[in-house]
Design a protein around this motif. Structure first.
Motif, short mmCIF file in Angstrom:
data_model
loop_
_atom_site.label_atom_id
_atom_site.label_comp_id
_atom_site.label_asym_id
_atom_site.label_seq_id
_atom_site.Cartn_x
_atom_site.Cartn_y
_atom_site.Cartn_z
N SER A 46 0.91 -1.15 0.12
CA SER A 46 0.00 0.08 0.14
C SER A 46 0.91 1.31 0.16
CB SER A 46 -0.87 -0.03 1.29
OG SER A 46 -1.57 1.16 1.34
N THR A 47 0.44 2.24 -0.95
CA THR A 47 1.17 3.22 -0.80
C THR A 47 1.23 4.27 0.46
OG1 THR A 47 -0.50 4.54 -1.96
CG2 THR A 47 1.07 3.45 -3.38
N GLU A 48 0.12 4.06 1.04
CA GLU A 48 -0.05 5.01 2.33
C GLU A 48 0.70 4.29 3.67
OE1 GLU A 48 -4.62 5.60 1.86
OE2 GLU A 48 -3.74 6.91 3.03
N ALA A 49 1.39 3.06 3.42
CA ALA A 49 1.92 2.34 4.52
C ALA A 49 3.22 2.88 4.47
CB ALA A 49 1.76 0.92 4.27
N GLY A 50 3.92 3.67 3.67
CA GLY A 50 5.26 3.89 3.75
C GLY A 50 6.06 2.96 3.31
N SER A 51 7.45 3.22 2.73
CA SER A 51 8.21 2.22 2.47
C SER A 51 9.38 1.82 3.37
CB SER A 51 9.20 2.91 1.19
OG SER A 51 9.90 3.83 1.57
N GLY A 52 9.34 2.29 4.54
CA GLY A 52 10.09 1.85 5.73
C GLY A 52 11.67 1.92 5.48
N ARG A 53 12.04 2.85 4.51
CA ARG A 53 13.36 3.07 4.18
C ARG A 53 13.68 4.51 4.38
NH1 ARG A 53 10.00 5.55 1.85
NH2 ARG A 53 10.18 5.92 -0.59
N LEU A 272 3.56 20.81 -8.10
CA LEU A 272 4.31 19.66 -8.34
C LEU A 272 3.36 18.48 -8.25
CD1 LEU A 272 7.72 20.51 -6.78
CD2 LEU A 272 6.94 21.10 -9.01
N ASP A 273 2.62 18.19 -9.04
CA ASP A 273 1.59 17.08 -8.97
C ASP A 273 1.88 15.56 -9.39
OD1 ASP A 273 -1.10 16.04 -8.90
OD2 ASP A 273 -1.84 17.03 -10.76
N GLY A 274 1.53 14.76 -8.31
CA GLY A 274 2.08 13.54 -8.56
C GLY A 274 3.73 13.17 -8.40
N ALA A 275 4.07 13.79 -7.18
CA ALA A 275 5.62 14.12 -6.80
C ALA A 275 6.33 12.86 -6.75
CB ALA A 275 5.67 14.94 -5.55
N MET A 276 7.57 13.29 -7.00
CA MET A 276 8.51 12.19 -6.94
C MET A 276 9.77 12.62 -5.91
SD MET A 276 9.69 11.45 -11.05
CE MET A 276 11.41 10.30 -10.23
N ASP A 277 10.30 11.70 -5.35
CA ASP A 277 11.10 11.97 -4.16
C ASP A 277 12.53 11.94 -4.57
OD1 ASP A 277 12.70 12.07 -1.71
OD2 ASP A 277 11.11 10.89 -0.66
N PRO A 278 13.31 12.97 -4.54
CA PRO A 278 14.77 12.67 -5.10
C PRO A 278 15.70 12.23 -3.98
CG PRO A 278 14.24 15.11 -4.20
CD PRO A 278 12.84 14.33 -4.15
N SER A 279 15.36 12.05 -2.78
CA SER A 279 16.20 11.43 -1.97
C SER A 279 16.26 9.77 -1.80
CB SER A 279 15.60 11.70 -0.46
OG SER A 279 14.29 10.91 -0.14
N LEU A 280 15.56 9.26 -2.90
CA LEU A 280 15.61 7.74 -3.08
C LEU A 280 16.29 7.14 -4.12
CD1 LEU A 280 11.70 7.30 -2.85
CD2 LEU A 280 13.22 7.59 -0.97
N ASP A 281 17.00 6.19 -3.85
CA ASP A 281 17.83 5.62 -4.92
C ASP A 281 17.01 4.94 -6.03
OD1 ASP A 281 17.37 2.83 -3.98
OD2 ASP A 281 19.04 3.02 -2.59
N ARG A 476 -3.77 6.77 -3.76
CA ARG A 476 -3.61 5.55 -4.29
C ARG A 476 -2.88 5.59 -5.64
NH1 ARG A 476 -8.45 5.18 -1.68
NH2 ARG A 476 -9.70 5.53 -3.25
N ASP A 477 -2.04 6.46 -5.67
CA ASP A 477 -1.40 6.86 -7.23
C ASP A 477 -0.43 5.67 -7.33
OD1 ASP A 477 0.69 7.81 -9.08
OD2 ASP A 477 0.05 9.71 -8.55
N PRO A 478 -0.28 4.92 -8.37
CA PRO A 478 0.26 3.81 -8.88
C PRO A 478 1.62 4.14 -9.11
CG PRO A 478 -1.10 4.45 -10.77
CD PRO A 478 -1.56 5.34 -9.59
N ALA A 479 1.97 5.31 -10.10
CA ALA A 479 3.37 5.60 -10.58
C ALA A 479 4.11 6.56 -9.75
CB ALA A 479 3.08 6.28 -11.94
N THR A 480 3.63 7.36 -8.99
CA THR A 480 4.38 8.15 -8.08
C THR A 480 3.52 8.03 -6.58
OG1 THR A 480 3.06 10.10 -8.59
CG2 THR A 480 5.02 9.77 -9.62
N PRO A 481 3.88 7.05 -5.86
CA PRO A 481 3.24 6.70 -4.81
C PRO A 481 3.07 7.88 -3.83
CG PRO A 481 4.66 4.85 -5.27
CD PRO A 481 5.11 6.02 -6.10
N TYR A 482 2.11 7.83 -2.77
CA TYR A 482 1.97 9.09 -2.05
C TYR A 482 2.98 9.47 -1.04
CZ TYR A 482 -0.82 11.93 1.45
OH TYR A 482 -1.03 12.90 2.22
N THR A 483 3.71 8.30 -0.67
CA THR A 483 4.74 8.51 0.36
C THR A 483 5.70 9.63 -0.38
OG1 THR A 483 5.89 6.41 -0.49
CG2 THR A 483 4.55 6.29 1.71
#
Length: 536
Positions: A46-53, A272-281, A476-483
């Motif tokens: 689930s995108t709302e659960a967070g990735s834990g990283r 910035l709509d459907g945001a990406m996170d630049p801190s992720l590898d 519930r965004d598939p391509a750019t998860p809410y986290t």
């Protein structure tokens, strides 16, 4: 095969699905060329659960000096020569930018395509509003001319502007394969069952990379997001705007955030709509996308099993997933006819399903296409896959997939350096999505064979001193998860997070009055939404 890290706006994806429906109903199975671009991402938790990283603990992106270097002054001082585009109300021009910002030279300048539609009022003109639909690799000009969602009140007050980024569409496009070669590439099995199939997949990626180097070797080292953001600052200046006003969707959010990080004092009203996170590898990005698409498929399946025409049964989403996996396995062993010289393979079917995950408006078409495939007719899923790959009815591919790989492989080091690393990661990807996990794990191998070493690194973007920025995330965004939206909003020093509680990729212009009113007010008045605003 779906390339990894493809991020397209919903407007473009929905248009593609609509085109696929029209083709399906007309008895044709070719796709259409659509603007925008981001494509299949991967499913998982689930995108709302967070990735834990943890986010990157590296230094934030450093701003560039506010003074324009003397070597770049000719680019900032250039005058654009506008002419009619052939599309009602739009003007086009060509802007020069240095191929290499470290060594600008008129002999190697790039010519970047720009288009605009001037503000007509009523109301005082507020300047230029630049739009980008994502990708990377999506044509911003096509998006502006056909699908940009900005309402009349915004269009009246702003000159609406788009520039195809370097390497994209009309702006020194990256080229890699012939159309027939691309047909074969898209059919490559991305769920290899043995070492021989792994070898074929690796060869396909090597051949793809080799083709890009042979046809576009000069530009490949210079299509990074940082360079594209620097091009945007030149455009801002030649348009006569003191600050940049911008609406970016999907990958366009990474481009816009990068601009704010490099030029915080010139950053104006950014959405910035459907945001990406630049801190992720890159590997985390692929795993998170796997989770996002799994969430989207679960929502589709939960809706499907309630419908009388659902081809995946009427029990629950888990059982629907098992039935879809069984269909993929059947197609892997025995591809089905489509009415043309290409059969529907497992890889094409997977791409077609993923293409329909971007917007719930495509769910009825997906149900119909899956039912056809179950009965030995692959026409519908092939049409969806073609629309995703931007393959037109003549069999010609737009350059989005080539530009997508070129930008992604330059922006970050590869997810995997070889097949053994993919094999080790398969359990995590399959846990993220039993249906799509293996496909996306193997698809993430593409940058391992890229001919140019990555110049970008994982970083945070703070943009200290920038004007207020609105970051939009869909739960519930598939391509750019809410986290990711939460992560970017937490990094940007002046950001406000605006949340859309719902399905699909991106939120602006998709039917939520709450979202649209908040963004329009920000663009017209400069007032961001209240903190913790959530919309449906």
């Amino acid at each position: 095969m779906p390339p990894s890290r493809l991020f397209r706006s919903t407007a473009a994806a929905a248009a593609a699905a609509t085109a696929a429906l029209a083709l399906l109903l007309s008895g044709c199975s070719s796709g259409t060329t659509e603007p925008g671009g981001s494509g299949p991402a991967s499913p998982g938790r689930s995108t709302e659960a967070g990735s834990g990283r943890p986010a990157s603990d590296g230094a934030p992106l450093a701003p560039l000096p506010t003074a324009v270097p003397a070597a770049l002054r000719p680019y900032y001082d250039q005058k654009l020569s506008w002419h009619d585009c052939g599309v009602a109300g739009f003007q086009c021009a060509t802007m020069k930018a240095p191929l290499d910002y470290a060594h600008p030279s008129a002999a190697t300048d790039l010519k970047l395509a720009v288009a605009r539609k001037k503000a007509t009022g009523p109301g005082q003109r507020l300047g230029s509003l630049l739009v980008n639909p994502g990708g990377p690799g999506g044509s911003a000009i096509d998006y502006l001319q056909q699908y940009a969602p900005q309402p009349a009140a915004v269009r009246a007050r702003y000159d609406m502007v788009a520039m195809d980024p370097r390497g994209v569409a009309r702006s020194a496009p990256v080229e890699c394969l012939t159309d027939r070669q691309m047909d074969r590439f898209t059919q490559t099995d991305t769920t290899p069952d043995d070492s021989a199939e792994v070898g074929k997949l690796a060869t396909a990626y090597r051949d793809f990379a080799k083709g890009c180097e042979e046809h576009s070797g000069k530009i490949l080292p210079h299509v990074s997001t940082i360079e594209a953001a620097r091009d945007m600052d030149i455009l801002r200046a030649v348009l006569g705007d003191r600050k940049l006003t911008y609406v970016g969707a999907s990958y366009g959010t990474f481009l816009g955030a990068t601009y704010a990080g490099l030029f915080p004092s010139r950053s104006g009203r950014l959405v910035l709509d459907g945001a990406m996170d630049p801190s992720l590898d890159s590997r985390t990005i692929n795993l998170d996308q796997t989770a996002g698409f799994n969430t989207a498929f679960t929502a589709f399946a939960a809706d499907c099993v309630k419908k009388p025409d659902c081809p995946l049964g009427h029990k629950n989403p888990q059982d629907a997933g098992r039935q879809l996996s069984a269909l993929f396995a059947k197609l892997d062993a025995h591809p089905v006819e489509t009415g043309q010289d290409r059969k529907l393979t497992e890889s094409l079917a997977t791409t077609g399903v993923i293409a329909a995950m971007y917007d719930q408006g495509a769910w009825p078409l997906l149900r119909q296409s899956l039912a056809q495939a179950e009965n030995g007719n692959g026409r519908g899923l092939l049409a969806l896959s073609d629309s995703y790959y931007e393959r037109d009815p003549s069999g010609h591919y737009a350059n989005q997939m080539y530009a997508n790989a070129a930008v992604n492989c330059l922006d970050l080091p590869p997810s995997f350096t070889g097949p053994d690393q993919v094999r080790a990661a398969l359990p995590a990807f399959r846990k993220a999505s039993p249906v799509f996990g293996a496909n996306f794990a193997w698809s993430a191998l593409n940058c391992a064979y890229w001919p140019v070493k990555a110049t970008g690194t994982v970083h945070r973007i703070e943009a200290k001193g920038a004007d207020p920025i609105v970051v939009v995330g869909t739960t519930r965004d598939p391509a750019t998860p809410y986290t990711w939206a939460k992560g970017l909003a937490a990094q940007l020093s002046s950001a406000t997070l605006l949340t859309y509680v719902g399905d699909g990729h991106t939120a602006y212009g998709r039917g939520s009055d709450c979202i649209d009113t908040a963004i329009n007010t920000f663009l017209l008045e400069g007032t961001p939404p209240a903190k913790n605003t959530r919309c449906t």
